[in-house]
Design a protein around this motif. Structure first.
Motif, PDB file in Angstrom:
ATOM      1  N   ASP A  48      -0.624  17.728  -2.840  1.00  0.00           N
ATOM      2  CA  ASP A  48      -1.509  18.286  -3.869  1.00  0.00           C
ATOM      3  C   ASP A  48      -2.832  18.706  -3.239  1.00  0.00           C
ATOM      4  N   ASN A  49      -3.280  19.913  -3.583  1.00  0.00           N
ATOM      5  CA  ASN A  49      -4.577  20.401  -3.103  1.00  0.00           C
ATOM      6  C   ASN A  49      -5.457  20.864  -4.251  1.00  0.00           C
ATOM      7  N   SER A  50      -5.309  20.235  -5.409  1.00  0.00           N
ATOM      8  CA  SER A  50      -6.047  20.690  -6.587  1.00  0.00           C
ATOM      9  C   SER A  50      -7.552  20.474  -6.466  1.00  0.00           C
ATOM     10  N   VAL A  51      -7.991  19.482  -5.679  1.00  0.00           N
ATOM     11  CA  VAL A  51      -9.425  19.219  -5.522  1.00  0.00           C
ATOM     12  C   VAL A  51     -10.022  20.070  -4.406  1.00  0.00           C
ATOM     13  N   ASN A  52      -9.245  20.322  -3.366  1.00  0.00           N
ATOM     14  CA  ASN A  52      -9.737  21.115  -2.244  1.00  0.00           C
ATOM     15  C   ASN A  52      -8.625  22.045  -1.768  1.00  0.00           C
ATOM     16  N   GLN A  53      -8.915  23.324  -1.743  1.00  0.00           N
ATOM     17  CA  GLN A  53      -7.891  24.320  -1.424  1.00  0.00           C
ATOM     18  C   GLN A  53      -7.993  24.866   0.007  1.00  0.00           C
ATOM     19  N   LEU A  54      -8.487  24.059   0.936  1.00  0.00           N
ATOM     20  CA  LEU A  54      -8.630  24.526   2.311  1.00  0.00           C
ATOM     21  C   LEU A  54      -7.301  24.947   2.925  1.00  0.00           C
ATOM     22  N   PHE A  55      -6.215  24.295   2.531  1.00  0.00           N
ATOM     23  CA  PHE A  55      -4.892  24.721   2.987  1.00  0.00           C
ATOM     24  C   PHE A  55      -3.841  24.265   1.985  1.00  0.00           C
ATOM     25  N   GLU A  56      -2.646  24.824   2.126  1.00  0.00           N
ATOM     26  CA  GLU A  56      -1.583  24.595   1.162  1.00  0.00           C
ATOM     27  C   GLU A  56      -0.903  23.236   1.381  1.00  0.00           C
ATOM     28  N   PRO A  57      -0.361  22.628   0.314  1.00  0.00           N
ATOM     29  CA  PRO A  57       0.409  21.381   0.473  1.00  0.00           C
ATOM     30  C   PRO A  57       1.618  21.589   1.375  1.00  0.00           C
ATOM     31  N   GLU A  58       2.069  20.510   1.988  1.00  0.00           N
ATOM     32  CA  GLU A  58       3.255  20.570   2.845  1.00  0.00           C
ATOM     33  C   GLU A  58       4.537  20.617   2.015  1.00  0.00           C
ATOM     34  N   GLN A  59       4.525  19.974   0.862  1.00  0.00           N
ATOM     35  CA  GLN A  59       5.680  19.981  -0.024  1.00  0.00           C
ATOM     36  C   GLN A  59       5.225  19.568  -1.420  1.00  0.00           C
ATOM     37  N   LYS A  60       6.134  19.551  -2.386  1.00  0.00           N
ATOM     38  CA  LYS A  60       5.793  19.173  -3.754  1.00  0.00           C
ATOM     39  C   LYS A  60       6.057  17.688  -3.971  1.00  0.00           C
ATOM     40  N   ILE A  61       5.287  17.101  -4.879  1.00  0.00           N
ATOM     41  CA  ILE A  61       5.502  15.705  -5.237  1.00  0.00           C
ATOM     42  C   ILE A  61       6.815  15.579  -6.016  1.00  0.00           C
ATOM     43  N   VAL A  62       7.515  14.478  -5.788  1.00  0.00           N
ATOM     44  CA  VAL A  62       8.763  14.215  -6.506  1.00  0.00           C
ATOM     45  C   VAL A  62       8.674  12.840  -7.162  1.00  0.00           C
ATOM     46  N   PRO A  63       9.402  12.604  -8.246  1.00  0.00           N
ATOM     47  CA  PRO A  63       9.372  11.298  -8.912  1.00  0.00           C
ATOM     48  C   PRO A  63       9.928  10.208  -8.001  1.00  0.00           C
ATOM     49  N   LEU A  64       9.471   8.991  -8.233  1.00  0.00           N
ATOM     50  CA  LEU A  64      10.030   7.823  -7.524  1.00  0.00           C
ATOM     51  C   LEU A  64      11.522   7.717  -7.799  1.00  0.00           C
ATOM     52  N   ALA A  65      12.285   7.374  -6.778  1.00  0.00           N
ATOM     53  CA  ALA A  65      13.744   7.294  -6.930  1.00  0.00           C
ATOM     54  C   ALA A  65      14.193   5.923  -7.422  1.00  0.00           C
ATOM     55  N   TRP A  66      13.490   4.857  -7.030  1.00  0.00           N
ATOM     56  CA  TRP A  66      13.873   3.494  -7.382  1.00  0.00           C
ATOM     57  C   TRP A  66      15.316   3.212  -6.947  1.00  0.00           C
ATOM     58  N   GLY A  89       1.610   0.446   7.483  1.00  0.00           N
ATOM     59  CA  GLY A  89       2.108  -0.915   7.327  1.00  0.00           C
ATOM     60  C   GLY A  89       2.214  -1.361   5.891  1.00  0.00           C
ATOM     61  N   GLY A  90       1.279  -0.912   5.050  1.00  0.00           N
ATOM     62  CA  GLY A  90       1.320  -1.282   3.643  1.00  0.00           C
ATOM     63  C   GLY A  90       2.538  -0.717   2.935  1.00  0.00           C
ATOM     64  N   VAL A  91       2.968   0.462   3.340  1.00  0.00           N
ATOM     65  CA  VAL A  91       4.133   1.103   2.741  1.00  0.00           C
ATOM     66  C   VAL A  91       5.410   0.463   3.279  1.00  0.00           C
ATOM     67  N   GLU A  92       5.449   0.248   4.580  1.00  0.00           N
ATOM     68  CA  GLU A  92       6.626  -0.350   5.201  1.00  0.00           C
ATOM     69  C   GLU A  92       6.906  -1.745   4.655  1.00  0.00           C
ATOM     70  N   ALA A  93       5.845  -2.464   4.282  1.00  0.00           N
ATOM     71  CA  ALA A  93       6.016  -3.828   3.773  1.00  0.00           C
ATOM     72  C   ALA A  93       6.833  -3.863   2.484  1.00  0.00           C
ATOM     73  N   MET A  94       6.893  -2.740   1.754  1.00  0.00           N
ATOM     74  CA  MET A  94       7.652  -2.688   0.504  1.00  0.00           C
ATOM     75  C   MET A  94       9.117  -2.334   0.723  1.00  0.00           C
ATOM     76  N   GLY A  95       9.495  -2.099   1.979  1.00  0.00           N
ATOM     77  CA  GLY A  95      10.886  -1.748   2.254  1.00  0.00           C
ATOM     78  C   GLY A  95      11.278  -0.441   1.581  1.00  0.00           C
ATOM     79  N   GLU A  96      12.458  -0.409   1.000  1.00  0.00           N
ATOM     80  CA  GLU A  96      12.956   0.812   0.361  1.00  0.00           C
ATOM     81  C   GLU A  96      12.085   1.246  -0.816  1.00  0.00           C
ATOM     82  N   LEU A  97      11.376   0.284  -1.432  1.00  0.00           N
ATOM     83  CA  LEU A  97      10.538   0.616  -2.590  1.00  0.00           C
ATOM     84  C   LEU A  97       9.278   1.389  -2.194  1.00  0.00           C
ATOM     85  N   GLY A  98       8.987   1.467  -0.902  1.00  0.00           N
ATOM     86  CA  GLY A  98       7.819   2.237  -0.472  1.00  0.00           C
ATOM     87  C   GLY A  98       8.038   3.735  -0.535  1.00  0.00           C
ATOM     88  N   ASN A  99       9.286   4.178  -0.588  1.00  0.00           N
ATOM     89  CA  ASN A  99       9.597   5.602  -0.596  1.00  0.00           C
ATOM     90  C   ASN A  99       9.092   6.267  -1.875  1.00  0.00           C
TER      91      ASN A  99
END
Length: 431
Positions: free
Chosen positions: A413-431, A285-295
């Protein structure tokens, strides 16, 4: 002022206050005939406390649901490793997001209901006062859902006999933020956003807060004046971030404040590559409240359907738990769901392994010997970083456009705990 700060300010010890709070309960218990105070033969009582209502209600919204599912799964019975079958009652109590209420309810469960194991779920305001009462009145207590320092350090940081806790620590959360930022190409300049309250003071602390690992990783840090919660003007902070050339924003906020901040960043032409904050981005809900800016917003991750561990109770994996919640509740999965389930896994495991689940001493010994892999990961009290603590996996996550729901949280990101691999890579905000 928080419950604990008021105690300190008054000059009265927590133990003295808690003993006083429980005095009335104890007196009423002692006044009862012996046969009424005796434990019900063959019936195990588990006390489960949660902030089901009040300002912390989002943290407790999955607890009642999960407890009922486990009740149905157990069918009112528990088979112990000692070969006996017991009836089991799970006594739920709503702390109403109030630490004083949590202490009162804990005293009643321990002294009047004579529960055999306490299980406070989620948030410091619920767990810490219940731990205090449990230690005072010698009742075994297993908990989760708050950074471990928050429930150990206010009690002096020493070792305890009756209270054990599994969750990640503040230091791990802070390093997760840095791990997220290391995944982006930036100028390594971070602007930090903190509210003028206890959360802001903790996360912004120059000795142990977010600035420490950020600077250690080679980032420049800009911290303008702390903002007043529910402010409608972040112009001063945005101007300071612009002047510093910050390409990353980190800190802690709540949903309404983050929405205001991000909206004004967009209006004023300040468009960082990452906005990574605690609290505001835990729930959909906190993300949805920002609309397109939550992406593209990012934060720490406690648990998601990507966790690969099956439940020791139902056999379901995390994806199945999330799907069942969404089908039953017609709402998107939320991070506390995994820990609601994991806490019940550990509590039931303790009672099953106990040599006598109707005896608190035996349950305490079984709790200390816990060695189980829950839907949130392995739980074992091995003595580090503290006798009464097991640290849990924490990852970095990013909210992305979803298919079934407006946004979904992906582990990046799994730099703190390597129990399993990330699902994808982080990307910059699109704005």
């Amino acid at each position: 002022m928080t419950y604990y700060n008021r105690l300190v300010k008054s000059g009265i010890s927590r133990r003295a206050v808690l003993r006083g709070m429980g005095a009335g309960v104890a007196a009423s218990t002692l006044a009862l005939p012996t046969y009424l105070r005796a434990q019900t033969a063959g019936t195990i009582k588990l006390g489960y406390l949660t902030p089901a209502t009040g300002p912390l209600g989002l943290f407790g919204e999955t607890d009642g649901y999960t407890v009922q599912k486990i009740r149905e799964h157990l069918g009112g019975q528990l088979v112990s490793s000692n070969g006996n079958t017991y009836a089991i009652e799970i006594l739920e109590r709503d702390t109403q997001s109030n630490p004083n209420k949590a202490a009162e309810l804990a005293g009643d469960l321990i002294l009047n209901e004579e529960v055999h194991l306490m299980a406070p779920a989620s948030t410091t305001d619920t767990i810490l006062p219940v731990m205090e009462q449990s230690e005072l009145y010698e009742a075994p207590c297993i908990s989760s859902g708050a950074p471990w320092q928050a429930v150990i350090m206010p009690r002096g940081g020493g070792e305890f006999d009756w209270t054990y806790h599994f969750f990640w620590g503040l230091d791990e959360a802070l390093n997760t933020f840095v791990g997220l930022w290391n995944g982006l190409e930036t100028n390594k300049k971070v602007g930090m956003l903190f509210p003028q309250n206890i959360d802001g003071e903790t996360w912004g602390n120059d000795s142990y807060g977010l600035p420490v690992p950020t600077k250690a990783a080679g980032y420049d840090v800009t911290i303008p004046g702390y903002f007043q919660p529910r402010t409608n003007d972040f112009s001063a902070q945005i101007a300071a971030f612009k002047e510093a050339g910050a390409e990353i924003i980190g800190g802690i906020t709540y949903p309404d404040d983050l929405k205001t901040f991000v909206t004004q960043c967009n209006q004023q032409g300040f468009k960082p590559k990452a906005v990574t904050v605690a609290a505001a981005l835990l729930f959909p809900g906190g993300v949805e409240a920002m609309g397109e800016l939550g992406n593209g917003m990012s934060s720490e991750v406690w648990w998601t359907p990507a966790f690969p561990f099956p439940s020791t109770l139902t056999g379901q994996d995390s994806r199945a738990l999330a799907d069942q919640w969404e089908t039953d509740q017609k709402r998107q999965w939320t991070q506390p769901l995994g820990y609601s389930h994991a806490l019940m896994e550990v509590a039931i495991d303790i009672l099953k392994r106990s040599t006598d689940p109707l005896d608190r001493e035996a349950n305490r010994e079984a709790m200390a010997a816990t060695d189980i892999t829950t839907v949130c990961g392995p739980v074992k009290f091995a003595g580090t970083p503290h006798k009464n603590i097991c640290t849990m996996p924490i990852f970095g996550g990013q909210w992305v456009k979803g298919e079934k729901w407006p946004y979904d949280l992906k582990i990046v990101d799994n730099s703190v705990n390597q129990l399993f691999e990330p699902e994808q890579k982080i990307v910059p905000l699109a704005w």
